[in-house]
Write a protein that holds these residues in place. Sequence first.
Motif, short mmCIF file in Angstrom:
data_model
loop_
_atom_site.label_atom_id
_atom_site.label_comp_id
_atom_site.label_asym_id
_atom_site.label_seq_id
_atom_site.Cartn_x
_atom_site.Cartn_y
_atom_site.Cartn_z
N PRO A 9 0.84 -1.21 0.00
CA PRO A 9 0.00 0.00 0.00
C PRO A 9 0.87 1.26 0.00
O PRO A 9 2.03 1.23 0.43
N GLU A 10 0.31 2.37 -0.44
CA GLU A 10 1.07 3.61 -0.53
C GLU A 10 1.58 4.07 0.84
O GLU A 10 2.60 4.76 0.94
N ALA A 11 0.87 3.69 1.90
CA ALA A 11 1.27 4.12 3.24
C ALA A 11 2.56 3.45 3.72
O ALA A 11 3.19 3.92 4.67
N ILE A 12 2.97 2.37 3.06
CA ILE A 12 4.16 1.63 3.47
C ILE A 12 5.37 2.10 2.68
O ILE A 12 5.39 2.04 1.45
N THR A 13 6.38 2.59 3.39
CA THR A 13 7.62 3.01 2.73
C THR A 13 8.60 1.84 2.66
O THR A 13 8.49 0.87 3.42
N TYR A 14 9.55 1.96 1.75
CA TYR A 14 10.52 0.86 1.60
C TYR A 14 11.81 1.39 0.98
O TYR A 14 11.85 2.46 0.36
N ASP A 15 12.86 0.60 1.16
CA ASP A 15 14.15 0.85 0.52
C ASP A 15 14.70 -0.46 0.00
O ASP A 15 14.56 -1.51 0.65
N TRP A 16 15.34 -0.40 -1.16
CA TRP A 16 16.05 -1.56 -1.71
C TRP A 16 17.52 -1.45 -1.32
O TRP A 16 18.13 -0.38 -1.44
N VAL A 17 18.10 -2.54 -0.86
CA VAL A 17 19.51 -2.56 -0.48
C VAL A 17 20.14 -3.88 -0.92
O VAL A 17 19.44 -4.87 -1.15
N HIS A 18 21.45 -3.89 -1.03
CA HIS A 18 22.18 -5.15 -1.19
C HIS A 18 22.38 -5.76 0.20
O HIS A 18 22.56 -5.04 1.18
N ILE A 19 22.35 -7.06 0.28
CA ILE A 19 22.35 -7.74 1.57
C ILE A 19 23.62 -7.47 2.37
O ILE A 19 23.61 -7.51 3.60
N GLY A 20 24.72 -7.13 1.71
CA GLY A 20 25.96 -6.86 2.42
C GLY A 20 26.20 -5.38 2.72
O GLY A 20 27.23 -5.03 3.29
N ALA A 21 25.23 -4.53 2.40
CA ALA A 21 25.38 -3.09 2.63
C ALA A 21 25.03 -2.74 4.07
O ALA A 21 24.04 -2.06 4.35
N VAL A 22 25.84 -3.21 4.99
CA VAL A 22 25.54 -3.10 6.42
C VAL A 22 25.43 -1.64 6.85
O VAL A 22 24.48 -1.24 7.54
N GLY A 23 26.41 -0.82 6.44
CA GLY A 23 26.38 0.59 6.82
C GLY A 23 25.16 1.31 6.27
O GLY A 23 24.53 2.11 6.98
N GLU A 24 24.81 1.04 5.03
CA GLU A 24 23.65 1.67 4.42
C GLU A 24 22.36 1.27 5.12
O GLU A 24 21.47 2.10 5.36
N ILE A 25 22.26 -0.02 5.48
CA ILE A 25 21.05 -0.51 6.17
C ILE A 25 20.90 0.18 7.51
O ILE A 25 19.81 0.66 7.86
N LEU A 26 21.99 0.26 8.29
CA LEU A 26 21.92 0.93 9.59
C LEU A 26 21.55 2.40 9.44
O LEU A 26 20.75 2.94 10.22
N LYS A 27 22.11 3.05 8.44
CA LYS A 27 21.80 4.46 8.19
C LYS A 27 20.33 4.65 7.85
O LYS A 27 19.66 5.56 8.38
N LEU A 28 19.78 3.79 6.98
CA LEU A 28 18.38 3.90 6.58
C LEU A 28 17.45 3.67 7.77
O LEU A 28 16.44 4.38 7.93
N LEU A 29 17.77 2.68 8.59
CA LEU A 29 16.94 2.39 9.75
C LEU A 29 16.88 3.59 10.70
O LEU A 29 15.81 3.94 11.22
N LYS A 30 18.01 4.22 10.90
CA LYS A 30 18.05 5.37 11.80
C LYS A 30 17.37 6.59 11.18
O LYS A 30 16.66 7.33 11.87
#
Length: 275
Positions: free
Chosen positions: A46-67
């Motif tokens: 649904p439009e209310a749900i946001t998302y990001d695509w990442v590579h599984i090994g992009a640890v720094g990027e994942i932590l940054k997006l979560l924060k």
Amino acid sequence: MAKLALLAGSGDLPIKIIQACLKQDKQVHVIAFHNQTPQSFIQSLPEAITYDWVHIGAVGEILKLLKQQGVTDIVFAGAMKRPSWSELKLDWTGLKWLKKIGWKSIQGDNGLLSSVVALLESEGFKIMHISKILNNLLAPEGVLGKIQPTKEDWLDINRGIEVLKTLGPCDVGQAIIVQEGLVLGIEAIEGTQALIARCDLLRRSGKGGVLIKTAKPQQSRLVDLPTIGESTIKQASNLAGIAIQAGATQILNMIDTIEQANQAGIFIVGVKIES
């Protein structure tokens, strides 16, 4: 209000999580992984749900997006294919993390997942069990449908549990198929669906054989629990039945799954397994 991040793999479970979050008015952000999370799942959000695509090994990027998203809680849902080293593509943060914990600690699935959980918790995130969002998901003990296992089926079930308990400490196998005391196949990296398809070519004639699914002894109960659902019943329709570890195996759409098993003439039984 606490904001939840869904780290999404494949299968029906991420869809159920999203549906439940919408009903409960939970804020949720999806982390989708290239070559893991189905495009169809993201397209259905649904439009209310946001998302990001990442590579599984992009640890720094994942932590940054979560924060950046203000995430406080994290839930893992859906099947994930273990990537090869070349597919992992660790970023600088990931490489530092790997150096800290050591390569040997992530060689098995359990070690990898436990290390990921520890990393996220060290960054201040709370890892939630799926049962906090989806109620009545864990299998109870006993026969769950109208079909009863025979004495021969119980021999196969006990044989399968014995083998899985032996292999579990080596981080091998959540599932096995046994027929007439013979081990037709053990789940490795291919997943349960491929295991069933492979063993279908090896089964004795007629309806028979049991699929047994258990958690590994050292497996975290927060992530990657064995799961069955309606699709499992469809795939296993030529077997005599399915035995699962009570209290440690998830059943999606439990009522519908049990009814489908009744119609297919196969049993589902929850078995208490002592560690």
